[in-house]
Design a protein around this motif. Structure first.
Motif, PDB file in Angstrom:
ATOM      1  N   LYS A 185       0.890  -1.175   0.000  1.00  7.82           N
ATOM      2  CA  LYS A 185       0.000   0.000   0.000  1.00  7.82           C
ATOM      3  C   LYS A 185       0.919   1.214   0.000  1.00  7.82           C
ATOM      4  O   LYS A 185       1.718   1.383   0.935  1.00  7.82           O
ATOM      5  CB  LYS A 185      -0.872  -0.026   1.252  1.00  7.82           C
ATOM      6  CG  LYS A 185      -1.698   1.229   1.472  1.00  7.82           C
ATOM      7  CD  LYS A 185      -2.645   1.016   2.641  1.00  7.82           C
ATOM      8  CE  LYS A 185      -3.331   2.285   3.092  1.00  7.82           C
ATOM      9  NZ  LYS A 185      -4.178   2.053   4.273  1.00  7.82           N
ATOM     10  N   ASP A 245       1.289   5.105  -0.009  1.00  7.43           N
ATOM     11  CA  ASP A 245       0.452   6.212   0.445  1.00  7.43           C
ATOM     12  C   ASP A 245       1.127   7.571   0.195  1.00  7.43           C
ATOM     13  O   ASP A 245       2.208   7.840   0.725  1.00  7.43           O
ATOM     14  CB  ASP A 245       0.191   5.996   1.951  1.00  7.43           C
ATOM     15  CG  ASP A 245      -0.882   6.909   2.491  1.00  7.43           C
ATOM     16  OD1 ASP A 245      -1.329   7.805   1.761  1.00  7.43           O
ATOM     17  OD2 ASP A 245      -1.261   6.726   3.658  1.00  7.43           O
ATOM     18  N   CYS A 291      -2.568   4.608  -2.750  1.00  7.16           N
ATOM     19  CA  CYS A 291      -3.360   5.298  -1.739  1.00  7.16           C
ATOM     20  C   CYS A 291      -3.056   6.773  -1.878  1.00  7.16           C
ATOM     21  O   CYS A 291      -2.010   7.234  -1.422  1.00  7.16           O
ATOM     22  CB  CYS A 291      -2.982   4.745  -0.358  1.00  7.16           C
ATOM     23  SG  CYS A 291      -3.842   5.566   0.980  1.00  7.16           S
ATOM     24  N   TYR A 333      -6.061   8.888  -2.231  1.00 10.26           N
ATOM     25  CA  TYR A 333      -7.380   9.446  -1.899  1.00 10.26           C
ATOM     26  C   TYR A 333      -8.205   9.920  -3.116  1.00 10.26           C
ATOM     27  O   TYR A 333      -9.129  10.723  -2.975  1.00 10.26           O
ATOM     28  CB  TYR A 333      -7.234  10.582  -0.865  1.00 10.26           C
ATOM     29  CG  TYR A 333      -5.925  10.519  -0.112  1.00 10.26           C
ATOM     30  CD1 TYR A 333      -5.639   9.425   0.705  1.00 10.26           C
ATOM     31  CD2 TYR A 333      -4.953  11.510  -0.263  1.00 10.26           C
ATOM     32  CE1 TYR A 333      -4.419   9.317   1.352  1.00 10.26           C
ATOM     33  CE2 TYR A 333      -3.731  11.408   0.380  1.00 10.26           C
ATOM     34  CZ  TYR A 333      -3.469  10.305   1.180  1.00 10.26           C
ATOM     35  OH  TYR A 333      -2.256  10.199   1.800  1.00 10.26           O
TER      36      TYR A 333
HETATM   37  C1  GLA Z   1      -3.471   7.467   5.558  1.00  7.47           C
HETATM   38  C2  GLA Z   1      -4.202   6.331   4.869  1.00  7.47           C
HETATM   39  C3  GLA Z   1      -4.714   5.367   5.930  1.00  7.47           C
HETATM   40  C4  GLA Z   1      -3.549   4.832   6.730  1.00  7.47           C
HETATM   41  C5  GLA Z   1      -2.757   5.988   7.341  1.00  7.47           C
HETATM   42  C6  GLA Z   1      -1.465   5.517   7.980  1.00  7.47           C
HETATM   43  O1  GLA Z   1      -4.312   8.234   6.340  1.00  7.47           O
HETATM   44  O2  GLA Z   1      -5.254   6.819   4.089  1.00  7.47           O
HETATM   45  O3  GLA Z   1      -5.423   4.302   5.318  1.00  7.47           O
HETATM   46  O4  GLA Z   1      -2.739   4.049   5.909  1.00  7.47           O
HETATM   47  O5  GLA Z   1      -2.420   6.950   6.356  1.00  7.47           O
HETATM   48  O6  GLA Z   1      -0.713   6.552   8.533  1.00  7.47           O
END
Ligand code: GLA
Length: 719
Positions: free
Chosen positions: A468, A470, A512, A514
């Motif tokens: 994942k 991010d 990830c 958003y």
């Molecule tokens: C973001 C992601 C969450 C999680 C946090 C971890 O907010 O969207 O799903 O992974 O980071 O810090």
């Protein structure tokens, strides 16, 4: 003053809307004073973070000054107060009204009690009418602290309005020893009538009504209870003598719809599995049924072996092609077979990933021990026999610093990641990990920036099967670059994709970020296997409603085998984003809705609760083979939103066997009687053979079904 807008410009306005404010980055107590001259300050909209309105990524204090003319029509004789309804603010705030302290939410880093960011929390402050300058300019001065990333007001305009009963009285509903209990507390003296209606949980039929006269306020609260048995629901409503609105809250006993699995073997897993030529195959044959069980497989290609005791197939296949297999399981009660295809080719993730992720339960308190407890329970409680296989560690596994050679290290909570990977693989499970293309992750841990290739190699050595990735810390790199084109959003993801593909194992690639730059339009082209379409989910109806019903509409064309829209992880069971766990605040009906919608959406099914602490209700939600078969359908068609009408929504998707999965959702606050035939006609379906997937039984279409508030009727219409 340009910053204010009177709704309807009316003298008799009931609400005043403020869309803009004067803004200055910095901190000075003098800025709370109404007379301070802010005319040189920048004007910002309140519906977007400051960083998205030309303020260079700014993490510290800043002040907003909202100017607003408040008409005397907002004078409220009953309460003698007004409400400043400011919406959510990132991360914490301290608010002054015409120089008077109005309230604060959260704590900044310098606070003696430590930092406490309150994202997504609505700010609603009561102020005294005597502080208001009626029909003249008033100043709401808000001191905001932002710890990281985008900050400030971000969601919507602010409103000035009259108080409602919920500002003074709160109604909480809990369950204690077979009693539904209502607790009324008031921050001022008042009184009214409390009513409890006991309904049949499934049909909504009223079984009993009870009333109480109530006096509360000061230190005095009021409690009332009624017995609840089986699948029953109690609706408590409170009508105050002085306010028009009614407060309503209900309690529903969790009710289990999924029939228990038979003792004979039954296959519950996906019908295909994709692996690249030469990559390791790790696959557990997902059969439920009495243990001990032995397994066999017909047609296994060269290079693949089966562990007959634990039903795990492993090995490598070098030659591309479709390998039809027959999976078989036998126990003391009988035998089951399933036709299955092992597809060796360029594509993986042919059905949405199913598994577990640490974030929604443990947050940054995750540890190897907690991960292993959930993984062991995934097997012992039988969830692995329903296809759940990924064990994904989210943020907070990373050490403070890299090794001397630059390689990434785990922190003390993860003593041996490679051993963890080997252990999971031996059980037919897969290891997932989390990182960021920035120098820091969302939780402030080390990211991959400038170490992308090295980290991909390390993950391969640990046996990572899922990443994942991010955006978070990458924001800093992005913000200073003049290039904000779509290509600039792709760049960090393309880079990591290239290094992942160089590894000799398949690593599911989960973006990830958003939903920025319409990621669904390009995610598949950069070889991602899924992409988050929204911000973070939380365990409230508002969050589920917004993420599930609003933000997924129209995204169905972008999902398919190998690449999926990801509306975020599941919020059923115990959640809490910390060591402080609580039961999901979604009602049982909302939880049926959540899982039904995620099945229809072909969404990633990542469980967000500790599996070793899972109750029977949550197991029933996650292990209904007919519901999961919709999520895992090999056509991979995501449902589309067909009907939005008076709080009813219908979503449907085609299935590989010619059937159609249909969800009829009730988004209203009251139960909705629905003639099934009529609902099906709305989506052009003639009544056919219909099966209720939660109850796993065939149902007639010419009957009326009561769909509970925020609940669902999930069906399959067979050709
Ligand atoms: C973001 C992601 C969450 C999680 C946090 C971890 O907010 O969207 O799903 O992974 O980071 O810090």
């Amino acid at each position: 003053m340009s910053a204010l807008l009177l709704l309807a410009g009316a003298v008799h306005a009931q609400v005043v809307k403020v869309e803009e404010a004067k803004f200055f980055a910095g901190d000075d107590a003098a800025w709370q004073k109404p007379g301070f001259n802010d005319s040189q300050w920048q004007t910002l909209r309140l519906d977007k973070e400051w960083d998205l309105q030309g303020i260079k990524l700014y993490n510290s204090f800043a002040w907003y000054r909202l100017h607003v003319v408040i008409p005397s029509s907002l004078k409220d004789k009953t309460s003698g107060q007004l409400v400043l309804n400011l919406g959510p603010i990132d991360d914490c705030d301290e608010t002054y009204f015409n120089g008077h302290f109005a309230g604060k939410t959260g704590r900044h880093h310098g606070d003696p009690e430590g930092y406490d960011g309150k994202w997504q929390k609505e700010r609603r402050y009561l102020v005294d009418a005597s502080w208001v300058r009626w029909d003249r300019d008033n100043v709401i001065a808000v001191r905001v602290y932002n710890g990281q990333g985008e900050g400030g007001f971000y969601k919507r305009a602010a409103f000035i309005e009259k108080p409602v009963i919920a500002d003074y009285v709160s109604l909480d509903v809990t369950k204690e020893d077979d009693q539904a209990k209502a607790l009324l507390t008031g921050i001022r003296k008042t009184g009214g009538k409390l009513t409890a209606k006991v309904q049949d949980g499934e049909t909504g039929k009223i079984l009993q009504t009870k009333n109480w006269n109530v006096k509360i306020g000061g230190k005095k609260s009021f409690t009332a209870s009624v017995p609840v048995k089986g699948p029953s629901r109690v609706v408590f409503s409170y009508k105050d003598d002085n306010f028009e609105q009614t407060l309503e809250k209900s309690f529903c006993n969790p009710y289990i719809l999924t029939p228990a699995a038979p003792a004979t073997p039954r296959y519950n897993g996906p019908l295909v599995f994709g692996v690249r030529p030469g990559s390791p195959v790790i696959f557990h044959l997902a059969f439920s049924g009495e243990r001990p069980m032995t397994y066999s497989v017909e047609g296994l290609p060269e290079g693949i072996v089966l562990d007959k005791e634990n039903g795990v197939i492993s090995g490598r296949v070098l030659k591309e092609g479709d390998y039809p297999l027959v999976l078989k399981a036998t126990n003391g009660k009988g035998e089951a077979r399933a036709a299955f295809t092992l597809k060796v080719g360029p594509r993986i993730a042919l059905t949405p990933p199913m598994g577990w992720n640490s974030w929604n339960c443990w947050g940054t308190s995750v540890s190897q021990e907690k991960v292993m407890a959930s993984a062991a329970a995934l097997i012992n409680r039988g969830l692995a026999d329903y296809g759940y296989s990924y064990i994904n560690i989210d943020d907070a596994w990373e050490a403070e610093e890299r090794a001397a050679d630059g390689s990434i290290l785990t922190n003390e909570k993860f003593p041996d990641m490679k051993a963890l990977g080997d252990w999971l693989h031996s059980k037919g499970l897969k290891l997932g990990i989390y990182s960021s293309p920035g120098d820091r992750t969302c939780g402030g841990y080390l990211g991959t920036l400038d170490h992308e290739e090295q980290d991909a190699k390390t993950w391969n050595e640990w046996g990572v099967d899922y990443l994942k990735y991010d955006w978070c810390g990458y924001r800093k790199v992005f913000d200073v670059s003049p290039d904000h084109s779509t290509a600039a959003y792709l760049r960090p993801y393309v880079k990591m994709q290239q290094y992942l593909r160089e590894q000799p194992r398949d690593i599911f690639y989960s973006l990830c970020q958003y939903g920025m730059a319409n990621v669904w339009e390009w995610g598949a082209f950069i070889d991602a296997n899924s992409w988050r379409t929204t911000g973070d989910i939380t365990d409230t109806w508002e969050s589920l409603h917004s993420i599930g019903f609003e933000q997924q509409a129209g995204l169905h064309p972008y999902a398919g085998p190998g690449h999926w829209n990801d509306p975020d992880m599941l919020v059923v069971g115990k959640v809490g984003w910390s060591n402080d766990l609580r039961d999901s605040r979604l009602t049982p009906d909302e939880q049926y809705t959540h899982i039904s919608l995620w099945a229809l959406l072909a969404a990633n099914m990542l469980i967000g609760c500790p599996i070793d602490q899972m109750d029977d209700f949550t197991f029933n939600l996650l292990c209904n083979n007919e519901v999961n078969a919709v999520n895992q359908d090999i056509l991979g068609r995501q449902a589309h939103q067909d009907v939005v009408e008076d709080g009813m929504q219908i979503w449907s998707r085609d299935l590989y066997d010619g059937g159609k999965a249909v969800g009829i959702f009730n988004l209203n606050d009251a139960a909705m009687p629905t003639l099934l035939k009529g609902a099906l006609e709305k989506i052009g379906l003639q009544a056919g053979k219909v099966r209720d997937l939660w109850r796993q039984k065939d149902i007639p279409t010419d009957a009326t079904y009561i769909i509970p508030s925020h609940g669902v009727l999930l069906i399959k219409v067979n050709p």
